[in-house]
Design a protein around this motif. Sequence first.
Motif, PDB file in Angstrom:
ATOM      1  N   GLU A   1       3.299  13.995   4.995  1.00 45.09           N
ATOM      2  CA  GLU A   1       4.519  14.030   5.808  1.00 45.09           C
ATOM      3  C   GLU A   1       5.747  14.356   4.950  1.00 45.09           C
ATOM      4  N   LEU A   2       5.833  13.748   3.767  1.00 44.50           N
ATOM      5  CA  LEU A   2       6.999  13.942   2.901  1.00 44.50           C
ATOM      6  C   LEU A   2       6.912  15.222   2.084  1.00 44.50           C
ATOM      7  N   GLY A   3       5.709  15.666   1.806  1.00 47.64           N
ATOM      8  CA  GLY A   3       5.531  16.905   1.068  1.00 47.64           C
ATOM      9  C   GLY A   3       6.271  16.918  -0.255  1.00 47.64           C
ATOM     10  N   SER A   4       6.953  18.019  -0.544  1.00 51.78           N
ATOM     11  CA  SER A   4       7.631  18.187  -1.834  1.00 51.78           C
ATOM     12  C   SER A   4       9.030  17.581  -1.858  1.00 51.78           C
ATOM     13  N   GLU A   5       9.417  16.845  -0.795  1.00 47.87           N
ATOM     14  CA  GLU A   5      10.729  16.202  -0.777  1.00 47.87           C
ATOM     15  C   GLU A   5      10.891  15.188  -1.898  1.00 47.87           C
ATOM     16  N   VAL A   6       9.783  14.520  -2.259  1.00 51.51           N
ATOM     17  CA  VAL A   6       9.832  13.468  -3.265  1.00 51.51           C
ATOM     18  C   VAL A   6       8.706  13.680  -4.271  1.00 51.51           C
ATOM     19  N   ARG A   7       8.763  12.926  -5.324  1.00 52.84           N
ATOM     20  CA  ARG A   7       7.694  12.895  -6.325  1.00 52.84           C
ATOM     21  C   ARG A   7       6.781  11.715  -5.990  1.00 52.84           C
ATOM     22  N   HIS A   8       5.536  11.991  -5.684  1.00 49.97           N
ATOM     23  CA  HIS A   8       4.603  10.963  -5.233  1.00 49.97           C
ATOM     24  C   HIS A   8       3.767  10.429  -6.397  1.00 49.97           C
ATOM     25  N   ILE A   9       3.756   9.113  -6.559  1.00 49.89           N
ATOM     26  CA  ILE A   9       2.916   8.477  -7.582  1.00 49.89           C
ATOM     27  C   ILE A   9       2.045   7.437  -6.895  1.00 49.89           C
ATOM     28  N   THR A  10       0.746   7.687  -6.882  1.00 44.56           N
ATOM     29  CA  THR A  10      -0.210   6.764  -6.280  1.00 44.56           C
ATOM     30  C   THR A  10      -1.162   6.283  -7.364  1.00 44.56           C
ATOM     31  N   PHE A  11      -1.652   5.064  -7.195  1.00 41.52           N
ATOM     32  CA  PHE A  11      -2.655   4.570  -8.151  1.00 41.52           C
ATOM     33  C   PHE A  11      -3.532   3.509  -7.506  1.00 41.52           C
ATOM     34  N   ASP A  12      -4.731   3.377  -8.041  1.00 41.08           N
ATOM     35  CA  ASP A  12      -5.671   2.352  -7.602  1.00 41.08           C
ATOM     36  C   ASP A  12      -5.506   1.116  -8.462  1.00 41.08           C
ATOM     37  N   GLU A  13      -5.438  -0.045  -7.823  1.00 35.92           N
ATOM     38  CA  GLU A  13      -5.410  -1.294  -8.573  1.00 35.92           C
ATOM     39  C   GLU A  13      -6.763  -1.547  -9.248  1.00 35.92           C
ATOM     40  N   ARG A  14      -6.774  -2.552 -10.097  1.00 38.34           N
ATOM     41  CA  ARG A  14      -7.982  -2.906 -10.848  1.00 38.34           C
ATOM     42  C   ARG A  14      -9.175  -3.121  -9.907  1.00 38.34           C
ATOM     43  N   ALA A  15     -10.279  -2.463 -10.222  1.00 35.27           N
ATOM     44  CA  ALA A  15     -11.540  -2.577  -9.485  1.00 35.27           C
ATOM     45  C   ALA A  15     -11.456  -2.014  -8.073  1.00 35.27           C
ATOM     46  N   ARG A  16     -10.398  -1.270  -7.771  1.00 31.79           N
ATOM     47  CA  ARG A  16     -10.297  -0.552  -6.511  1.00 31.79           C
ATOM     48  C   ARG A  16     -10.382   0.941  -6.798  1.00 31.79           C
ATOM     49  N   GLY A  17     -10.848   1.701  -5.813  1.00 25.65           N
ATOM     50  CA  GLY A  17     -10.912   3.136  -5.989  1.00 25.65           C
ATOM     51  C   GLY A  17     -11.630   3.532  -7.271  1.00 25.65           C
ATOM     52  N   LYS A  18     -10.957   4.360  -8.082  1.00 26.45           N
ATOM     53  CA  LYS A  18     -11.562   4.841  -9.324  1.00 26.45           C
ATOM     54  C   LYS A  18     -11.088   4.084 -10.562  1.00 26.45           C
TER      55      LYS A  18
END
Length: 269
Positions: free
Chosen positions: A55-72
């Motif tokens: 939805e926000l696209g290139s309007e902002v800089r997106h930083i996502t991360f997985d917490e410990r033992a979640r995701g990768k």
Amino acid sequence: MSTSTSTRSHTTWTGMVPVDDTALAVTDTGGPGIPVVYLNGSYASKRHWRGVVAELGSEVRHITFDERARGKSKLSADYSFEACMRDIDAVLEARGVDRPLLVGWSYGALLGVHWASRNPARARGVVGVDGPYPVGWTDEAGHDEIRTVFRRMRPMMPLARRLGMAARFSAEVHAELAIESHRLHAALEPILDGLTVPVRYVVASGEAVGSRDDLQEQMRKAVDPVLARNPNLQISSKVASNHGSILRKDSPAVAAAVREVAALEPRGR
């Protein structure tokens, strides 16, 4: 290890950020926009933010991360709330971010307001997606009920992990982290009262799976006295989806709240 892919006018970085005894899977889209750091629900992964990021696209800089033992992300000996707070600092330092706008869903919203409370000169603001609300179970009967729920959920944990809704640790650890979260929510009112940065709530409707007796609606109403006392906290919108489906069904409302907070401060400040 990291990978980079050029997309239009910015570069996306994906890699592992070391912290304590573990390493976190992080994605940073880069670019000149305001850095927005997404904080996941208790046992969720960064995959849940895809709709908001789109939805926000290139309007902002997106930083996502997985917490410990979640995701990768890797396993750890410490999955506590304070460990999660250290993880935010580690990601910000690794990616060179000084003044983030924090967007948290559920437990992630609790992390966001605590981080902003501890770092008022650094936080641009917080968007809380159906949270945090200043109410929680602090009695042993409530805690025993939480433990019972997670014991019953144990056979479903492998499927929940594949759906990004459970971590790679035991049902017992899940329960103890939920109990810690309840205690922190119950003690949240002074934190919310003292916030000096803009906070915008996107409030869900109805009950989530496993909830009953209008419990979540009662939790949402608990923030009303704080909203009346602290003008920095406001409701951005109330949406039709429930707690579990809000990021999937109402990502435009979350994106609108991000824009609302981002517009409150000039980029050059």
